[in-house]
Motif scaffolding. Structure first.
Motif, PDB file in Angstrom:
ATOM      1  N   LYS A  92       0.841  -1.196   0.000  1.00 45.11           N
ATOM      2  CA  LYS A  92       0.000   0.000   0.000  1.00 45.11           C
ATOM      3  C   LYS A  92       0.879   1.251   0.000  1.00 45.11           C
ATOM      4  N   TRP A  93       0.367   2.319  -0.577  1.00 39.41           N
ATOM      5  CA  TRP A  93       1.011   3.632  -0.508  1.00 39.41           C
ATOM      6  C   TRP A  93      -0.075   4.693  -0.613  1.00 39.41           C
ATOM      7  N   ARG A  94       0.275   5.917  -0.316  1.00 41.11           N
ATOM      8  CA  ARG A  94      -0.645   7.054  -0.443  1.00 41.11           C
ATOM      9  C   ARG A  94       0.046   8.144  -1.246  1.00 41.11           C
ATOM     10  N   ASN A  95      -0.756   8.811  -2.090  1.00 40.48           N
ATOM     11  CA  ASN A  95      -0.172   9.922  -2.830  1.00 40.48           C
ATOM     12  C   ASN A  95      -0.139  11.169  -1.953  1.00 40.48           C
ATOM     13  N   SER A  96       0.276  12.301  -2.503  1.00 40.66           N
ATOM     14  CA  SER A  96       0.439  13.525  -1.712  1.00 40.66           C
ATOM     15  C   SER A  96      -0.875  14.047  -1.144  1.00 40.66           C
ATOM     16  N   MET A  97      -2.005  13.636  -1.719  1.00 48.78           N
ATOM     17  CA  MET A  97      -3.310  14.053  -1.203  1.00 48.78           C
ATOM     18  C   MET A  97      -3.888  13.025  -0.238  1.00 48.78           C
ATOM     19  N   GLY A  98      -3.156  11.964   0.016  1.00 43.13           N
ATOM     20  CA  GLY A  98      -3.617  10.941   0.946  1.00 43.13           C
ATOM     21  C   GLY A  98      -4.466   9.859   0.310  1.00 43.13           C
ATOM     22  N   VAL A  99      -4.572   9.874  -1.019  1.00 39.26           N
ATOM     23  CA  VAL A  99      -5.369   8.864  -1.720  1.00 39.26           C
ATOM     24  C   VAL A  99      -4.556   7.576  -1.796  1.00 39.26           C
ATOM     25  N   ARG A 100      -5.201   6.473  -1.510  1.00 38.81           N
ATOM     26  CA  ARG A 100      -4.506   5.185  -1.412  1.00 38.81           C
ATOM     27  C   ARG A 100      -4.314   4.506  -2.759  1.00 38.81           C
ATOM     28  N   GLY A 101      -3.245   3.740  -2.801  1.00 37.25           N
ATOM     29  CA  GLY A 101      -2.942   2.971  -3.991  1.00 37.25           C
ATOM     30  C   GLY A 101      -2.017   1.819  -3.646  1.00 37.25           C
ATOM     31  N   TYR A 102      -1.440   1.229  -4.693  1.00 34.93           N
ATOM     32  CA  TYR A 102      -0.531   0.097  -4.515  1.00 34.93           C
ATOM     33  C   TYR A 102       0.738   0.316  -5.304  1.00 34.93           C
ATOM     34  N   GLN A 103       1.823  -0.082  -4.702  1.00 35.81           N
ATOM     35  CA  GLN A 103       3.138  -0.011  -5.303  1.00 35.81           C
ATOM     36  C   GLN A 103       3.462  -1.363  -5.906  1.00 35.81           C
ATOM     37  N   GLY A 104       4.098  -1.341  -7.089  1.00 27.31           N
ATOM     38  CA  GLY A 104       4.493  -2.585  -7.749  1.00 27.31           C
ATOM     39  C   GLY A 104       3.564  -2.980  -8.871  1.00 27.31           C
ATOM     40  N   ILE A 105       2.524  -2.170  -9.111  1.00 22.73           N
ATOM     41  CA  ILE A 105       1.552  -2.499 -10.142  1.00 22.73           C
ATOM     42  C   ILE A 105       0.949  -1.209 -10.706  1.00 22.73           C
ATOM     43  N   ASP A 106       0.722  -1.187 -12.007  1.00 21.56           N
ATOM     44  CA  ASP A 106      -0.072  -0.138 -12.634  1.00 21.56           C
ATOM     45  C   ASP A 106      -0.680  -0.709 -13.907  1.00 21.56           C
ATOM     46  N   LEU A 107      -1.459   0.089 -14.592  1.00 21.51           N
ATOM     47  CA  LEU A 107      -2.147  -0.383 -15.791  1.00 21.51           C
ATOM     48  C   LEU A 107      -1.310  -0.144 -17.036  1.00 21.51           C
ATOM     49  N   LYS A 108      -1.363  -1.082 -17.969  1.00 18.51           N
ATOM     50  CA  LYS A 108      -0.689  -0.907 -19.245  1.00 18.51           C
ATOM     51  C   LYS A 108      -1.328   0.242 -20.009  1.00 18.51           C
ATOM     52  N   GLN A 109      -2.651   0.289 -19.994  1.00 16.43           N
ATOM     53  CA  GLN A 109      -3.405   1.357 -20.644  1.00 16.43           C
ATOM     54  C   GLN A 109      -4.408   1.889 -19.634  1.00 16.43           C
ATOM     55  N   PRO A 110      -4.058   2.966 -18.933  1.00  6.59           N
ATOM     56  CA  PRO A 110      -4.950   3.473 -17.886  1.00  6.59           C
ATOM     57  C   PRO A 110      -6.344   3.804 -18.405  1.00  6.59           C
ATOM     58  N   THR A 111      -7.326   3.518 -17.574  1.00  6.57           N
ATOM     59  CA  THR A 111      -8.695   3.908 -17.866  1.00  6.57           C
ATOM     60  C   THR A 111      -8.987   5.167 -17.083  1.00  6.57           C
ATOM     61  N   SER A 112      -9.897   5.971 -17.576  1.00  9.23           N
ATOM     62  CA  SER A 112     -10.197   7.214 -16.869  1.00  9.23           C
ATOM     63  C   SER A 112     -11.347   6.991 -15.901  1.00  9.23           C
ATOM     64  N   LEU A 113     -11.223   7.608 -14.747  1.00 11.01           N
ATOM     65  CA  LEU A 113     -12.267   7.563 -13.727  1.00 11.01           C
ATOM     66  C   LEU A 113     -13.028   8.875 -13.755  1.00 11.01           C
ATOM     67  N   PRO A 114     -14.284   8.880 -13.316  1.00  9.83           N
ATOM     68  CA  PRO A 114     -14.998  10.150 -13.212  1.00  9.83           C
ATOM     69  C   PRO A 114     -14.243  11.092 -12.278  1.00  9.83           C
ATOM     70  N   ALA A 115     -14.209  12.373 -12.638  1.00 13.69           N
ATOM     71  CA  ALA A 115     -13.503  13.362 -11.826  1.00 13.69           C
ATOM     72  C   ALA A 115     -14.187  13.530 -10.479  1.00 13.69           C
ATOM     73  N   ARG A 116     -13.398  13.699  -9.433  1.00 13.61           N
ATOM     74  CA  ARG A 116     -13.913  13.949  -8.092  1.00 13.61           C
ATOM     75  C   ARG A 116     -13.253  15.225  -7.592  1.00 13.61           C
ATOM     76  N   SER A 117     -13.994  16.011  -6.879  1.00 12.47           N
ATOM     77  CA  SER A 117     -13.454  17.285  -6.415  1.00 12.47           C
ATOM     78  C   SER A 117     -12.890  17.204  -5.003  1.00 12.47           C
ATOM     79  N   TYR A 118     -12.811  16.012  -4.433  1.00  7.87           N
ATOM     80  CA  TYR A 118     -12.302  15.872  -3.081  1.00  7.87           C
ATOM     81  C   TYR A 118     -11.508  14.573  -2.965  1.00  7.87           C
ATOM     82  N   PRO A 119     -10.546  14.552  -2.051  1.00  8.26           N
ATOM     83  CA  PRO A 119      -9.833  13.286  -1.818  1.00  8.26           C
ATOM     84  C   PRO A 119     -10.796  12.279  -1.190  1.00  8.26           C
ATOM     85  N   TYR A 120     -10.670  11.031  -1.554  1.00 14.20           N
ATOM     86  CA  TYR A 120     -11.563  10.013  -1.049  1.00 14.20           C
ATOM     87  C   TYR A 120     -10.772   8.812  -0.572  1.00 14.20           C
TER      88      TYR A 120
END
Length: 154
Positions: free
Chosen positions: A123-151
């Motif tokens: 697990k890791w968090r970006n500068s806004m505190g949004v969570r993610g995972y290290q060691g994996i990403d998408l070959k072709q990223p898909t777009s998510l709906p825009a959000r105006s707040y960290p979740y």
């Protein structure tokens, strides 16, 4: 489960017209020899251990590969390595799309996150505190709906 399950491939089906209607009686007549063969096999197993035939090993591996939907998604859609990282929501969104198209069970984001942890992604968090995972990403990223707040997406 992999350690305990061994798939035995039955690749031949005897057509009804070639089936022996007297097979039960024939086997009963040979029951003493069949029992002696089974005991001999048991003693051999106890002294030497179980050596699986290549056909059993191969069939078992194929079964687990086919049942590993997340593994298929990762090989088709993801990059893996120390320099890769992605947000949980981004990964889960892509998983949902892939699983739906593949007819696989989607599950919850929590279950998805647990599966990534079980595969030893950190697990890791970006500068806004949004969570993610290290060691994996998408070959072709898909777009998510825009959000105006960290979740919190864990």
């Amino acid at each position: 489960m992999r350690r305990r399950m061994h798939l035995i491939p039955f690749t031949i089906t005897v057509p009804p017209e070639k089936r022996d209607p007297l097979l039960t009686e024939k086997l009963l007549a040979e029951r003493d020899g069949i029992m002696a063969w089974a005991v001999q096999g048991c003693l051999l197993w106890q002294s030497q251990g179980l050596v699986q035939p290549k056909s059993v090993v191969s069939a078992t591996e194929e079964y687990f590969e086919a049942e590993d939907a997340m593994g298929r998604w990762m090989s088709e859609r993801c990059n893996q390595g120390v320099n890769h990282k992605a947000l949980t929501a981004t990964l889960f969104n892509d998983w949902k799309q892939w699983a739906e198209l593949s007819g696989e069970y989607i599950g919850t984001q929590r279950r998805f996150s647990d599966a990534l942890l079980a595969r030893r992604f950190e697990k890791w968090r970006n500068s806004m505190g949004v969570r993610g995972y290290q060691g994996i990403d998408l070959k072709q990223p898909t777009s998510l709906p825009a959000r105006s707040y960290p979740y919190n997406d864990d």
